[in-house]
Scaffold this motif. Structure first.
Motif, PDB file in Angstrom:
ATOM      1  N   UNK A  37       0.862  -1.187   0.000  1.00  0.00           N
ATOM      2  CA  UNK A  37       0.000   0.000   0.000  1.00  0.00           C
ATOM      3  C   UNK A  37       0.894   1.231   0.000  1.00  0.00           C
ATOM      4  N   UNK A  38       0.974   1.901  -1.127  1.00  0.00           N
ATOM      5  CA  UNK A  38       1.885   3.034  -1.238  1.00  0.00           C
ATOM      6  C   UNK A  38       1.238   4.321  -0.746  1.00  0.00           C
ATOM      7  N   UNK A  39       2.052   5.150  -0.153  1.00  0.00           N
ATOM      8  CA  UNK A  39       1.584   6.429   0.384  1.00  0.00           C
ATOM      9  C   UNK A  39       2.254   7.605  -0.323  1.00  0.00           C
ATOM     10  N   UNK A  40       2.539   7.424  -1.627  1.00  0.00           N
ATOM     11  CA  UNK A  40       3.099   8.518  -2.416  1.00  0.00           C
ATOM     12  C   UNK A  40       4.593   8.423  -2.673  1.00  0.00           C
ATOM     13  N   UNK A  41       5.109   7.236  -2.909  1.00  0.00           N
ATOM     14  CA  UNK A  41       6.542   7.064  -3.159  1.00  0.00           C
ATOM     15  C   UNK A  41       6.972   7.729  -4.463  1.00  0.00           C
ATOM     16  N   UNK A  42       8.206   8.238  -4.452  1.00  0.00           N
ATOM     17  CA  UNK A  42       8.795   8.809  -5.664  1.00  0.00           C
ATOM     18  C   UNK A  42      10.064   8.053  -6.057  1.00  0.00           C
TER      19      UNK A  42
END
Length: 168
Positions: A37-42
Motif C-alpha cells: 500500500x503506497x503512500x506517495x513514493x517517488x
C-alpha cells in the motif's frame, strides 16, 4: 494462509529486505499474497513490489489493503522488518487455536534497552501484527493507516521473532 500488508513511502531498500524474508513462506504456501500500500513514493518502490509479484495499491493505504486481501488472516509489517526463521510455525500454531490478534517477539539481537524504547517513540507495528481480516476490517472502516489499526489493540505474544525495521 496469509495476506501480508505493507504500507510504504520511499522505502525501496527496506521493502526489498522485508520481501526477501517472506520468500520461503510464499514457496511453502503460508503467504498467499503481499499487498504493498503506497503512500506517495517517488523512488523505485513500485518497481521492487512489481518485480516481486506483489499487489500494488497506489492509494487507499492499509484500509484498501485490508479490503482487497484474499486471506482470512492478515500480517501487517513495516518495510525493513525481517522475520526470523521459525516464524511460520509460530503463526500456524496461533492461527489453529486462537482468534485474537498477535505480535512477534523481538529477536534477541534486535532488542533495545528499555529506556531507549520508551523515549524513541512508540510504533504500533514495530513487532508486526497478525490479525483476522474481519477484525482488521472493523478497525479500518474510517480509512485508517496500519499504525492506527494496530494501536491499542490487545494482542497475544507469538513465539516467532522479528527484527524490527530501523526507522529514520
Amino acid at each position: 494462509m496469509l495476506s501480508v500488508v505493507i504500507e510504504t513511502k520511499n522505502d525501496e531498500e527496506d521493502l526489498a529486505r522485508t520481501l526477501a524474508s517472506l520468500v520461503s513462506a510464499a514457496v511453502e504456501g503460508m503467504v498467499r499474497e503481499v499487498i504493498v500500500c503506497d503512500l506517495g513514493s517517488t523512488d523505485r518502490t513500485h518497481q521492487i513490489a512489481d518485480e516481486a509479484g506483489c499487489v500494488w495499491l497506489p492509494s487507499g493505504g492499509a484500509a484498501e489493503g485490508v479490503r482487497r486481501a484474499k486471506s482470512d488472516w492478515l500480517l501487517f509489517l513495516e518495510p525493513g522488518a525481517t522475520l526470523v526463521d521459525g516464524w511460520m510455525d509460530s503463526v500456524a500454531r496461533h492461527i489453529s487455536r486462537v482468534t485474537m490478534a498477535g505480535r512477534f517477539s523481538r529477536a534477541s539481537k534486535a532488542r533495545t534497552p528499555f529506556k531507549k524504547r520508551i523515549f524513541a517513540g512508540n510504533r504500533a507495528l514495530v513487532e508486526g501484527l497478525l490479525i483476522t481480516r474481519r477484525q482488521a476490517s472493523s478497525l479500518s472502516r474510517n480509512g485508517q493507516d496500519g499504525e492506527a489499526i494496530a494501536r491499542g489493540l490487545a494482542t497475544k505474544r507469538l513465539d516467532g521473532e522479528i527484527v524490527p525495521a530501523s526507522r529514520k
